[in-house]
Design an enzyme around this catalytic site. Structure first.
Site, PDB file in Angstrom:
ATOM      1  N   GLY A 176       2.444   2.964  15.583  1.00  0.00           N
ATOM      2  CA  GLY A 176       3.688   3.687  15.890  1.00  0.00           C
ATOM      3  C   GLY A 176       3.418   5.155  16.164  1.00  0.00           C
ATOM      4  O   GLY A 176       4.062   5.772  17.017  1.00  0.00           O
ATOM      5  N   ASN A 210       5.855   8.148  11.547  1.00  0.00           N
ATOM      6  CA  ASN A 210       4.897   8.889  10.719  1.00  0.00           C
ATOM      7  C   ASN A 210       5.642   9.987   9.960  1.00  0.00           C
ATOM      8  O   ASN A 210       6.338  10.791  10.567  1.00  0.00           O
ATOM      9  CB  ASN A 210       3.792   9.490  11.588  1.00  0.00           C
ATOM     10  CG  ASN A 210       2.582   9.857  10.764  1.00  0.00           C
ATOM     11  OD1 ASN A 210       2.705  10.583   9.777  1.00  0.00           O
ATOM     12  ND2 ASN A 210       1.425   9.332  11.134  1.00  0.00           N
ATOM     13  N   THR A 215       8.557   1.654   8.460  1.00  0.00           N
ATOM     14  CA  THR A 215       7.968   0.449   9.057  1.00  0.00           C
ATOM     15  C   THR A 215       7.759   0.677  10.553  1.00  0.00           C
ATOM     16  O   THR A 215       8.587   1.305  11.211  1.00  0.00           O
ATOM     17  CB  THR A 215       8.904  -0.756   8.832  1.00  0.00           C
ATOM     18  OG1 THR A 215       9.125  -0.896   7.431  1.00  0.00           O
ATOM     19  CG2 THR A 215       8.310  -2.042   9.379  1.00  0.00           C
ATOM     20  N   THR A 216       6.659   0.145  11.089  1.00  0.00           N
ATOM     21  CA  THR A 216       6.375   0.268  12.528  1.00  0.00           C
ATOM     22  C   THR A 216       6.280  -1.123  13.156  1.00  0.00           C
ATOM     23  O   THR A 216       6.267  -2.138  12.448  1.00  0.00           O
ATOM     24  CB  THR A 216       5.058   1.036  12.766  1.00  0.00           C
ATOM     25  OG1 THR A 216       3.996   0.324  12.105  1.00  0.00           O
ATOM     26  CG2 THR A 216       5.129   2.448  12.228  1.00  0.00           C
ATOM     27  N   HIS A 238      -7.178   2.340  12.450  1.00  0.00           N
ATOM     28  CA  HIS A 238      -6.501   1.980  11.196  1.00  0.00           C
ATOM     29  C   HIS A 238      -7.266   0.873  10.484  1.00  0.00           C
ATOM     30  O   HIS A 238      -8.040   0.147  11.104  1.00  0.00           O
ATOM     31  CB  HIS A 238      -5.061   1.498  11.450  1.00  0.00           C
ATOM     32  CG  HIS A 238      -4.083   2.611  11.659  1.00  0.00           C
ATOM     33  ND1 HIS A 238      -3.843   3.165  12.896  1.00  0.00           N
ATOM     34  CD2 HIS A 238      -3.280   3.290  10.785  1.00  0.00           C
ATOM     35  CE1 HIS A 238      -2.938   4.118  12.778  1.00  0.00           C
ATOM     36  NE2 HIS A 238      -2.576   4.223  11.521  1.00  0.00           N
ATOM     37  N   LYS A 240      -3.799  -3.775   9.145  1.00  0.00           N
ATOM     38  CA  LYS A 240      -2.617  -3.307   9.888  1.00  0.00           C
ATOM     39  C   LYS A 240      -2.164  -4.376  10.875  1.00  0.00           C
ATOM     40  O   LYS A 240      -2.966  -4.932  11.612  1.00  0.00           O
ATOM     41  CB  LYS A 240      -2.922  -1.988  10.612  1.00  0.00           C
ATOM     42  CG  LYS A 240      -1.684  -1.405  11.294  1.00  0.00           C
ATOM     43  CD  LYS A 240      -1.876   0.036  11.706  1.00  0.00           C
ATOM     44  CE  LYS A 240      -0.716   0.561  12.536  1.00  0.00           C
ATOM     45  NZ  LYS A 240       0.575   0.544  11.809  1.00  0.00           N
ATOM     46  N   ARG A 258       0.842  -1.217   0.000  1.00  0.00           N
ATOM     47  CA  ARG A 258       0.000   0.000   0.000  1.00  0.00           C
ATOM     48  C   ARG A 258       0.870   1.257   0.000  1.00  0.00           C
ATOM     49  O   ARG A 258       0.654   2.182  -0.794  1.00  0.00           O
ATOM     50  CB  ARG A 258      -0.912  -0.003   1.244  1.00  0.00           C
ATOM     51  CG  ARG A 258      -2.166  -0.824   1.091  1.00  0.00           C
ATOM     52  CD  ARG A 258      -2.920  -0.895   2.415  1.00  0.00           C
ATOM     53  NE  ARG A 258      -2.205  -1.783   3.303  1.00  0.00           N
ATOM     54  CZ  ARG A 258      -2.567  -3.049   3.556  1.00  0.00           C
ATOM     55  NH1 ARG A 258      -3.657  -3.532   3.031  1.00  0.00           N
ATOM     56  NH2 ARG A 258      -1.846  -3.798   4.352  1.00  0.00           N
ATOM     57  N   GLU A 293      10.479  -6.734  -3.516  1.00  0.00           N
ATOM     58  CA  GLU A 293       9.335  -7.340  -2.827  1.00  0.00           C
ATOM     59  C   GLU A 293       9.786  -8.615  -2.114  1.00  0.00           C
ATOM     60  O   GLU A 293      10.933  -9.041  -2.229  1.00  0.00           O
ATOM     61  CB  GLU A 293       8.204  -7.627  -3.817  1.00  0.00           C
ATOM     62  CG  GLU A 293       7.054  -6.625  -3.724  1.00  0.00           C
ATOM     63  CD  GLU A 293       6.390  -6.575  -2.332  1.00  0.00           C
ATOM     64  OE1 GLU A 293       6.467  -7.557  -1.595  1.00  0.00           O
ATOM     65  OE2 GLU A 293       5.783  -5.562  -1.994  1.00  0.00           O
TER      66      GLU A 293
END
Ligand code: NAD
Length: 260
Positions: free
Chosen positions: A158, A117, A92-93, A148, A152, A12, A34
């Site tokens: 985060g 963020n 990434t979180t 979210h 998720k 996404r 990927e």
């Protein structure tokens, strides 16, 4: 033009990162990565850019990497970037404290920006949270609510943790012993200095955060609502352009936006 590798390129965020990289006047998409086994591997996802899964090969000759994946994927491709001397931006979180320490270790050899963020507005909200906590003082209970999309993987977000940390900084007390992320059953009275986070998951919501300072007979609410992922992607691409050519170290998104 500086050459960008996008890690998690079919995700996404990866899709929006590719779009905003191509739109940037000084950047071009040079590589797209990927997960091994991804159904689109081998596809040309942009002119001259084939989706691949080997970070070592992909990072040869690129100037910066931007990654939005999962904690384990980030740590693996960050190791490859460090070997190749490629600066690294990750959004990434969901990292554990030990994993976050690993990111800092890699930043001894290359420039790294890791932010929960990348939106300018959310980072301004963090500043507001810190100042509000400082000025309101002990009479106001801080509580955060985040929403979210249903896919998720990590909770709380985060960004919610970032806002909790900002409140703790404003109050001048460490966050670790005060964070409350679940409430059920006979929980007793709210600890006086708790900072609570409540999580909702559902639908396709790209992210919504509300910070409440709840006092006696009054309440302050600070809120950010995302309608798209573009502001996250634009911020990460801006951070990548900013990072190219800087010396090794762990930089913050606040530095990129001049908020520090
Ligand atoms: P997503 O699942 O849509 O995309 C992640 C992509 O990473 C997937 O396509 C997946 O196949 C790929 N991937 C997994 N392992 C890989 C590997 N080893 N190598 C390469 N690619 C791999 O998720 P998303 O919604 O794009 O979110 C990704 C991360 O970004 C999450 O941790 C999310 O919380 C975070 N996020 C951060 C911000 C921010 O501003 N910092 C904003 C939005 C999302």
């Amino acid at each position: 033009m500086s050459r960008v590798a996008v890690v998690g390129a079919a995700g996404r965020m990866g899709e929006r990162i590719r779009h905003w990289t191509e739109a940037h006047p000084d950047l071009e998409l040079a590589a797209a990565l990927e997960a091994p086994g991804h159904p689109q591997l081998g596809m040309e996802i942009a002119p001259g850019v084939v989706l691949e899964s080997n970070p070592k090969a992909a990072f040869a000759g690129v100037d910066v990497a931007i990654d939005f994946t999962t904690p384990s994927a980030t740590l693996a491709s960050l190791a490859a970037a460090a070997d190749a001397g490629v600066p690294y931006v990750t959004g990434t979180t969901g990292f554990s404290p030990a994993e976050s320490a690993e990111i800092a270790q890699f930043a001894r050899g290359i420039g790294v920006i890791h932010a929960p963020n990348f939106s300018l507005a959310v980072n301004v909200l963090g500043w507001l949270a810190r100042e509000a906590a400082r000025k309101l003082g002990a009479g106001f209970d801080a509580e955060i609510f985040e929403i979210h999309h249903s896919a998720k993987r990590d909770a709380p977000s985060g960004t919610a943790l970032f806002l909790a940390e900002a409140v703790a900084q404003g109050q001048g007390e460490a966050l670790s012993q005060r964070l409350v992320v679940s409430r059920a059953g006979e929980i007793g009275a709210r600890p006086e200095n708790a900072i609570g986070i409540q999580t909702l998951r559902g639908g396709d919501n790209p992210g919504e955060h509300s910070l409440y300072f709840v006092g006696a007979g009054e309440r302050v609410e600070l809120c950010h609502r995302s309608a798209t992922r573009d502001h996250f992607a634009q911020g990460a691409v801006r951070a990548a352009a900013w990072l190219i050519g800087r010396s090794a170290g762990l930089y913050s998104i606040e530095e990129v936006y001049g908020l520090k």
